[in-house]
Design an enzyme around this catalytic site. Sequence first.
Site, PDB file in Angstrom:
ATOM      1  N   LEU A  29       6.002  17.688  -9.377  1.00  0.00           N
ATOM      2  CA  LEU A  29       6.014  18.800  -8.678  1.00  0.00           C
ATOM      3  C   LEU A  29       4.405  19.104  -8.318  1.00  0.00           C
ATOM      4  CD1 LEU A  29       7.990  20.776 -11.175  1.00  0.00           C
ATOM      5  CD2 LEU A  29       8.825  20.172  -8.893  1.00  0.00           C
ATOM      6  N   GLY A  30       3.445  18.473  -9.070  1.00  0.00           N
ATOM      7  CA  GLY A  30       2.061  18.843  -8.520  1.00  0.00           C
ATOM      8  C   GLY A  30       1.201  18.722  -9.733  1.00  0.00           C
ATOM      9  N   GLY A  38      -1.326  20.804 -12.340  1.00  0.00           N
ATOM     10  CA  GLY A  38      -1.518  22.056 -13.030  1.00  0.00           C
ATOM     11  C   GLY A  38      -2.802  22.204 -13.720  1.00  0.00           C
ATOM     12  N   PHE A  56      -3.701  21.678 -16.850  1.00  0.00           N
ATOM     13  CA  PHE A  56      -4.151  20.848 -17.812  1.00  0.00           C
ATOM     14  C   PHE A  56      -3.924  19.454 -17.386  1.00  0.00           C
ATOM     15  CE2 PHE A  56      -3.022  24.932 -20.223  1.00  0.00           C
ATOM     16  CZ  PHE A  56      -4.134  25.085 -20.686  1.00  0.00           C
ATOM     17  N   GLU A  95      -0.578  17.038 -15.087  1.00  0.00           N
ATOM     18  CA  GLU A  95       0.257  17.036 -14.006  1.00  0.00           C
ATOM     19  C   GLU A  95       1.854  17.874 -14.530  1.00  0.00           C
ATOM     20  OE1 GLU A  95       1.227  12.682 -13.474  1.00  0.00           O
ATOM     21  OE2 GLU A  95      -0.677  12.567 -12.249  1.00  0.00           O
ATOM     22  N   VAL A  96       2.670  18.297 -13.377  1.00  0.00           N
ATOM     23  CA  VAL A  96       3.587  18.912 -13.728  1.00  0.00           C
ATOM     24  C   VAL A  96       4.847  18.084 -13.112  1.00  0.00           C
ATOM     25  CG1 VAL A  96       5.012  20.982 -13.592  1.00  0.00           C
ATOM     26  CG2 VAL A  96       2.531  21.425 -13.652  1.00  0.00           C
ATOM     27  N   LYS A 103       5.068  20.057 -18.386  1.00  0.00           N
ATOM     28  CA  LYS A 103       3.599  19.977 -18.224  1.00  0.00           C
ATOM     29  C   LYS A 103       3.154  19.064 -19.049  1.00  0.00           C
ATOM     30  CE  LYS A 103       3.549  24.895 -16.949  1.00  0.00           C
ATOM     31  NZ  LYS A 103       2.825  26.319 -17.220  1.00  0.00           N
ATOM     32  N   ASP A 106      -0.441  35.689 -11.185  1.00  0.00           N
ATOM     33  CA  ASP A 106      -0.267  34.856  -9.914  1.00  0.00           C
ATOM     34  C   ASP A 106       1.192  35.117  -9.587  1.00  0.00           C
ATOM     35  OD1 ASP A 106      -0.348  33.251  -7.881  1.00  0.00           O
ATOM     36  OD2 ASP A 106      -0.520  31.422  -8.773  1.00  0.00           O
TER      37      ASP A 106
END
Length: 826
Positions: free
Chosen positions: A541-542, A544, A546, A548-549, A578, A682
């Site tokens: 997913l991308g 984050g 901390f 990668e997700v 996560k 957010d």
Amino acid sequence: MLTVVLLNTFSVCRYPLGMTGGQIQDEDISASSQWSESTAARYGRLDFDDGDGAWCPDVMAEPNNLKEFLQIDLHTLHFVTLVGTQGRHADGVGNEFAQRYKVKYSRDGTRWVSWRDRQGRQIIEGNSNAYDVVLKDLEPPIIARFVRFMPVTDPSMIVCMRVELYGCEWLDGLVTYSAPAGQQMSFRGQQIYLNDTVYDGAISYSMTEGLGQLTDGSWGLDDFTKSQVYGVWPGYDYVGWINSSFPGGSVEMTFEFDRVRNFTSMKVHCNNMYTWGVKMFRQAVCYFRTDSDWEPNPVVFKPKADNISPSARFVTVALGNRMASAIRCRFAFNDIWMMFSEIAFQSDTAVYNTSLVPRDDPSHKIDDSSTRILIGCLVAIIVILLAIIIIILWRQVWQKMIEKASQRMLDDELTTCLSVQREAFTHRHSSLSSDVESNSTYERIFPMGSDYQEPSLLLRKLPEFQATENLVGLVTRRSRVRVSGPAGIAPHYAEADIVSQQEATGAHSYRVTVVNMPLSPGRDGALEEFPRERLTFKEKLGEGQFGEVHLCEAEGMQEFMKDHCGDISDEPMLVAVKTLREDANKNARNDFLKEIRIISRLRDPNIIRLLAVCVESDPLCMITEYMENGDLNQFLSRHELQEEGVLAGNSSTISYRILIRMASQISSGMKYLSSLHFVHRDLATRNCLVGTNNTIKIADFGMSRNLYRGDYYRIQGRAVLPIRWMSWESILLGKFTMASDVWAFGVTLWEILTLCKEQPYAQFTDEQVIENTGEFFRDQNKQVYLPKPHCCPDSVYSLMLSCWKRNAKERPTFLEIHSTLMEYHD
């Protein structure tokens, strides 16, 4: 102690190196010739008009004559990413400029290399007039001490130049690396070229005496067939080798440095698409050399094998504080292919042994006659440093004294106010405090992360702010709210636990304390350890806060959801995982565990739930729900609005009634968060997930998705903020409160009713959005609001506008918003 830091990307290393500012001395600027004394090399400084206004060579430039040059000595190695040129105007007397030019560079003053772009072109387009400054990116950047500008023209003409270099000091100290030449791969019907295209040394079967892609400050994507650079061939970002070409099963690389250094670690960016036969190295064996011989005792490092995530990553090789001027490493294959895209070193300043310094190196010669002068200079420096330390300590003591005095004054003032009769206080409050009331309603949140640095710097550009800055500081409340995770890096909840409340004549004063939570989530019954081997990677997913997700399938998750209401299928379920990055420090690890503890406490039908954790071994993981229809932004953008009166039946349409129902679910989830005094920071459609029957759940990893990078604005190269969703006080004053979440909800509601067809304020640049924020601050009725969506009734648009009130106290609460939307829905 000097610690070398790995460059994230060369885009952050773009500081002027001193031609304009004067840090580069006249004696460090030389030239092949000069037309006159008034056009000597020292006058070739950008934006300077001394002498006759520029450096001009003695002869006219010819198309094939590259003998004329302007040379700059930077004294130490620098990472040069950008060059600027300008012609000679000289108050109308001259009008000469270089239409085109080349750049040559050297690290030792002996071997010169012509700069080439990523397509192999050497000519750089220069100036078209004598006035304007033309900046050109050097892609790839160069690592050099000496740089030459060489004007090139088609017709014979007189040229003059003023120049500047941009970059930063090359702290790695790496002068050359040698390695086998990269190889070619046949993959899925296409040729993948894994050679070091920009290597500036000699290349045959091996690469020697040069630097290239492994030190260009950028690294490759997870998919090695794709590139961050436009218009290049597959495999461009990586240098790669195949196992069968190396009988010993390892690739040997040698790294030469500018001097003896004390090495702490080496970072190697490796591809790990293990499903395609590419893995990070199995083992690294590194030898060290301080003089002519290699030391017999190597450092052996074995990274943890990872068959879960195919993501490219940096592997940190601990070098154990070994002293060396050269390092030779053998990287053992772990599969068919091994690919690197970046290598960097971390070192401390070495305490040099004079026996290791070459006798013919003039930079290390010692002048015995100057010993007393050197000792005197050192004593003077020590005295100055001691004076600075004393001044700093005294300022800190004085500041604490002032803070204590201010605190006592505020407490005395509060006590006096509370002792006054209600009627008298009310009268004074209405007559004397009306001017500051709008500024006194915000709870101050102090972002705890170092990456979120003074958002108010944006506001300081507004002239009106300087006159009111002190007032805003004086009326800000003394509350303290704990923020979970560094602000500006990734969207995470902020938590404030109110422990005491006092009421006096309708005014409230809150005292908020930090809550210390245990950091052992594995023992909590709601946070059971999940066997990580049951996780199957589906999609990245991308990135984050901390690490990668990942989107994964989890087998047997049902047994971890015993308190879940409703029927649960035995099929593998989609989850978001996560992870904490391998090189995370102790503070990041603690923050990760704290976030697990915070999210584990959330129980609401419209909030994404933490299902399980993997904390008994590295990498640490938290496993959350992931809804089958993805995020709300993408879900709505695939739909069109159903016309009024038309029966549903087309899966690509969605009704206004459903949109309001979705918005009411989001307000319900935020109502729950606000009841716990959590600040999301957010809220947006990208951070809401869609399940069956259009169920909405609020999440917090929208920013981690590469898809939404355009929704975030980088301030001064550091803080990353979703400015199009943020309230004016969050952007300009760094205040994140439940009222600022209400502002973001108004924008989210606007997104929903426009079916996410465009970004908020799409007609504005990021800078114009910030300017418009300043208009909200000034409150002179010049601010621009988001327009009313076509399907939006006036009553709903009025609700949006109320969310964007300048005075946070006048904005509705989420309880009020939810009640209102439920009325519209019913």
